[in-house]
Design a protein around this motif. Structure first.
Motif, PDB file in Angstrom:
ATOM      1  N   GLU A  20      -1.813 -13.833 -28.356  1.00  0.00           N
ATOM      2  CA  GLU A  20      -1.307 -14.060 -29.708  1.00  0.00           C
ATOM      3  C   GLU A  20       0.189 -13.768 -29.808  1.00  0.00           C
ATOM      4  O   GLU A  20       0.921 -14.477 -30.484  1.00  0.00           O
ATOM      5  N   ALA A  21       0.620 -12.712 -29.140  1.00  0.00           N
ATOM      6  CA  ALA A  21       2.034 -12.341 -29.170  1.00  0.00           C
ATOM      7  C   ALA A  21       2.875 -13.258 -28.286  1.00  0.00           C
ATOM      8  O   ALA A  21       4.091 -13.297 -28.427  1.00  0.00           O
ATOM      9  N   ASN A  22       2.209 -13.970 -27.395  1.00  0.00           N
ATOM     10  CA  ASN A  22       2.871 -14.978 -26.558  1.00  0.00           C
ATOM     11  C   ASN A  22       4.034 -14.375 -25.752  1.00  0.00           C
ATOM     12  O   ASN A  22       5.134 -14.928 -25.723  1.00  0.00           O
ATOM     13  N   TYR A  23       3.756 -13.251 -25.113  1.00  0.00           N
ATOM     14  CA  TYR A  23       4.786 -12.527 -24.363  1.00  0.00           C
ATOM     15  C   TYR A  23       5.507 -13.404 -23.342  1.00  0.00           C
ATOM     16  O   TYR A  23       6.730 -13.375 -23.250  1.00  0.00           O
ATOM     17  N   SER A  24       4.748 -14.177 -22.576  1.00  0.00           N
ATOM     18  CA  SER A  24       5.395 -14.939 -21.493  1.00  0.00           C
ATOM     19  C   SER A  24       6.137 -16.175 -21.978  1.00  0.00           C
ATOM     20  O   SER A  24       7.242 -16.450 -21.518  1.00  0.00           O
ATOM     21  N   ARG A  25       5.583 -16.911 -22.913  1.00  0.00           N
ATOM     22  CA  ARG A  25       6.246 -18.152 -23.348  1.00  0.00           C
ATOM     23  C   ARG A  25       7.335 -17.923 -24.386  1.00  0.00           C
ATOM     24  O   ARG A  25       8.445 -18.413 -24.249  1.00  0.00           O
ATOM     25  N   GLU A  26       7.007 -17.185 -25.430  1.00  0.00           N
ATOM     26  CA  GLU A  26       7.986 -16.985 -26.499  1.00  0.00           C
ATOM     27  C   GLU A  26       9.056 -15.955 -26.117  1.00  0.00           C
ATOM     28  O   GLU A  26      10.234 -16.154 -26.362  1.00  0.00           O
ATOM     29  N   TRP A  27       8.619 -14.859 -25.514  1.00  0.00           N
ATOM     30  CA  TRP A  27       9.542 -13.764 -25.224  1.00  0.00           C
ATOM     31  C   TRP A  27      10.060 -13.783 -23.789  1.00  0.00           C
ATOM     32  O   TRP A  27      10.972 -13.053 -23.444  1.00  0.00           O
ATOM     33  N   VAL A  51      -2.639  -4.944 -28.142  1.00  0.00           N
ATOM     34  CA  VAL A  51      -1.666  -3.864 -28.022  1.00  0.00           C
ATOM     35  C   VAL A  51      -1.527  -3.195 -29.388  1.00  0.00           C
ATOM     36  O   VAL A  51      -1.265  -3.862 -30.389  1.00  0.00           O
ATOM     37  N   HIS A  52      -1.724  -1.882 -29.408  1.00  0.00           N
ATOM     38  CA  HIS A  52      -1.714  -1.117 -30.652  1.00  0.00           C
ATOM     39  C   HIS A  52      -0.448  -0.267 -30.768  1.00  0.00           C
ATOM     40  O   HIS A  52       0.239  -0.022 -29.777  1.00  0.00           O
ATOM     41  N   ALA A  53      -0.175   0.192 -31.961  1.00  0.00           N
ATOM     42  CA  ALA A  53       0.948   1.110 -32.180  1.00  0.00           C
ATOM     43  C   ALA A  53       0.761   2.334 -31.292  1.00  0.00           C
ATOM     44  O   ALA A  53      -0.347   2.836 -31.131  1.00  0.00           O
ATOM     45  N   GLY A  54       1.844   2.762 -30.684  1.00  0.00           N
ATOM     46  CA  GLY A  54       1.796   3.917 -29.794  1.00  0.00           C
ATOM     47  C   GLY A  54       1.535   3.570 -28.345  1.00  0.00           C
ATOM     48  O   GLY A  54       1.717   4.409 -27.465  1.00  0.00           O
ATOM     49  N   ASP A  55       1.099   2.342 -28.075  1.00  0.00           N
ATOM     50  CA  ASP A  55       0.891   1.913 -26.695  1.00  0.00           C
ATOM     51  C   ASP A  55       2.239   1.689 -26.018  1.00  0.00           C
ATOM     52  O   ASP A  55       3.170   1.161 -26.640  1.00  0.00           O
ATOM     53  N   ALA A  56       2.340   2.088 -24.774  1.00  0.00           N
ATOM     54  CA  ALA A  56       3.535   1.825 -23.968  1.00  0.00           C
ATOM     55  C   ALA A  56       3.260   0.572 -23.142  1.00  0.00           C
ATOM     56  O   ALA A  56       2.299   0.526 -22.373  1.00  0.00           O
ATOM     57  N   VAL A  57       4.070  -0.435 -23.343  1.00  0.00           N
ATOM     58  CA  VAL A  57       3.900  -1.708 -22.643  1.00  0.00           C
ATOM     59  C   VAL A  57       4.975  -1.797 -21.563  1.00  0.00           C
ATOM     60  O   VAL A  57       6.165  -1.676 -21.856  1.00  0.00           O
ATOM     61  N   ILE A  58       4.538  -1.991 -20.313  1.00  0.00           N
ATOM     62  CA  ILE A  58       5.470  -2.112 -19.206  1.00  0.00           C
ATOM     63  C   ILE A  58       5.672  -3.604 -18.974  1.00  0.00           C
ATOM     64  O   ILE A  58       4.714  -4.329 -18.693  1.00  0.00           O
ATOM     65  N   VAL A  59       6.914  -4.051 -19.170  1.00  0.00           N
ATOM     66  CA  VAL A  59       7.240  -5.476 -19.077  1.00  0.00           C
ATOM     67  C   VAL A  59       8.372  -5.706 -18.082  1.00  0.00           C
ATOM     68  O   VAL A  59       9.214  -4.829 -17.876  1.00  0.00           O
ATOM     69  N   ALA A  68      15.241  -8.573 -26.634  1.00  0.00           N
ATOM     70  CA  ALA A  68      14.603  -9.302 -27.740  1.00  0.00           C
ATOM     71  C   ALA A  68      13.192  -8.778 -28.010  1.00  0.00           C
ATOM     72  O   ALA A  68      12.821  -8.543 -29.164  1.00  0.00           O
ATOM     73  N   ILE A  69      12.401  -8.571 -26.958  1.00  0.00           N
ATOM     74  CA  ILE A  69      11.033  -8.078 -27.153  1.00  0.00           C
ATOM     75  C   ILE A  69      11.057  -6.635 -27.649  1.00  0.00           C
ATOM     76  O   ILE A  69      10.218  -6.232 -28.441  1.00  0.00           O
ATOM     77  N   GLN A  71      13.146  -5.375 -29.759  1.00  0.00           N
ATOM     78  CA  GLN A  71      13.332  -5.436 -31.212  1.00  0.00           C
ATOM     79  C   GLN A  71      12.048  -5.840 -31.917  1.00  0.00           C
ATOM     80  O   GLN A  71      11.698  -5.284 -32.949  1.00  0.00           O
ATOM     81  N   ALA A  72      11.323  -6.818 -31.356  1.00  0.00           N
ATOM     82  CA  ALA A  72      10.084  -7.296 -31.982  1.00  0.00           C
ATOM     83  C   ALA A  72       9.011  -6.208 -31.966  1.00  0.00           C
ATOM     84  O   ALA A  72       8.133  -6.172 -32.835  1.00  0.00           O
ATOM     85  N   MET A  73       9.086  -5.315 -30.968  1.00  0.00           N
ATOM     86  CA  MET A  73       8.115  -4.224 -30.872  1.00  0.00           C
ATOM     87  C   MET A  73       8.563  -2.995 -31.641  1.00  0.00           C
ATOM     88  O   MET A  73       7.811  -2.035 -31.764  1.00  0.00           O
ATOM     89  N   GLY A  74       9.802  -3.023 -32.154  1.00  0.00           N
ATOM     90  CA  GLY A  74      10.339  -1.838 -32.807  1.00  0.00           C
ATOM     91  C   GLY A  74      10.343  -0.669 -31.846  1.00  0.00           C
ATOM     92  O   GLY A  74      10.164   0.487 -32.237  1.00  0.00           O
ATOM     93  N   ALA A  75      10.501  -0.996 -30.561  1.00  0.00           N
ATOM     94  CA  ALA A  75      10.349  -0.012 -29.494  1.00  0.00           C
ATOM     95  C   ALA A  75      11.464   1.012 -29.494  1.00  0.00           C
ATOM     96  O   ALA A  75      12.585   0.742 -29.886  1.00  0.00           O
ATOM     97  N   ARG A  76      11.108   2.157 -28.988  1.00  0.00           N
ATOM     98  CA  ARG A  76      12.072   3.232 -28.817  1.00  0.00           C
ATOM     99  C   ARG A  76      12.209   3.559 -27.350  1.00  0.00           C
ATOM    100  O   ARG A  76      11.455   3.168 -26.530  1.00  0.00           O
TER     101      ARG A  76
END
Length: 76
Positions: A20-27, A51-59, A68-69, A71-76
């Motif tokens: 749904e988040a389309n990580y590979s195509r959009e981001w 992927v839920h709030a608080g999850d750490a996503v390794i990209v 860009a991703i 910002q979309a994740m509001g990541a810190r």
């Protein structure tokens, strides 16, 4: 480049599946793994993985795409 980004509670991508988040195509990033807040780890998660709030996503991706991703994740 590889980054670990934590999904913010108010992020636009929060609660969406990888497909749904389309990580590979959009981001243009590849999701390598997800670390849940409870400590569980999921390597090469399936497209249906949410992927839920608080999850750490390794990209992995180019620096501009990672920014860009982030910002979309509001990541810190």
């Amino acid at each position: 480049f590889i980054e670990e980004l934590v999904m913010a509670p108010d992020a636009e991508l929060r609660g969406k599946t990888i497909m749904e988040a389309n990580y590979s195509r959009e981001w243009k990033v590849l999701v390598l793994a997800v670390k849940r807040a409870d400590g569980s780890r999921h390597f090469r998660p399936a497209a249906e993985f949410k992927v839920h709030a608080g999850d750490a996503v390794i990209v992995a991706g180019h620096r501009k795409d990672l920014e860009a991703i982030q910002q979309a994740m509001g990541a810190r």
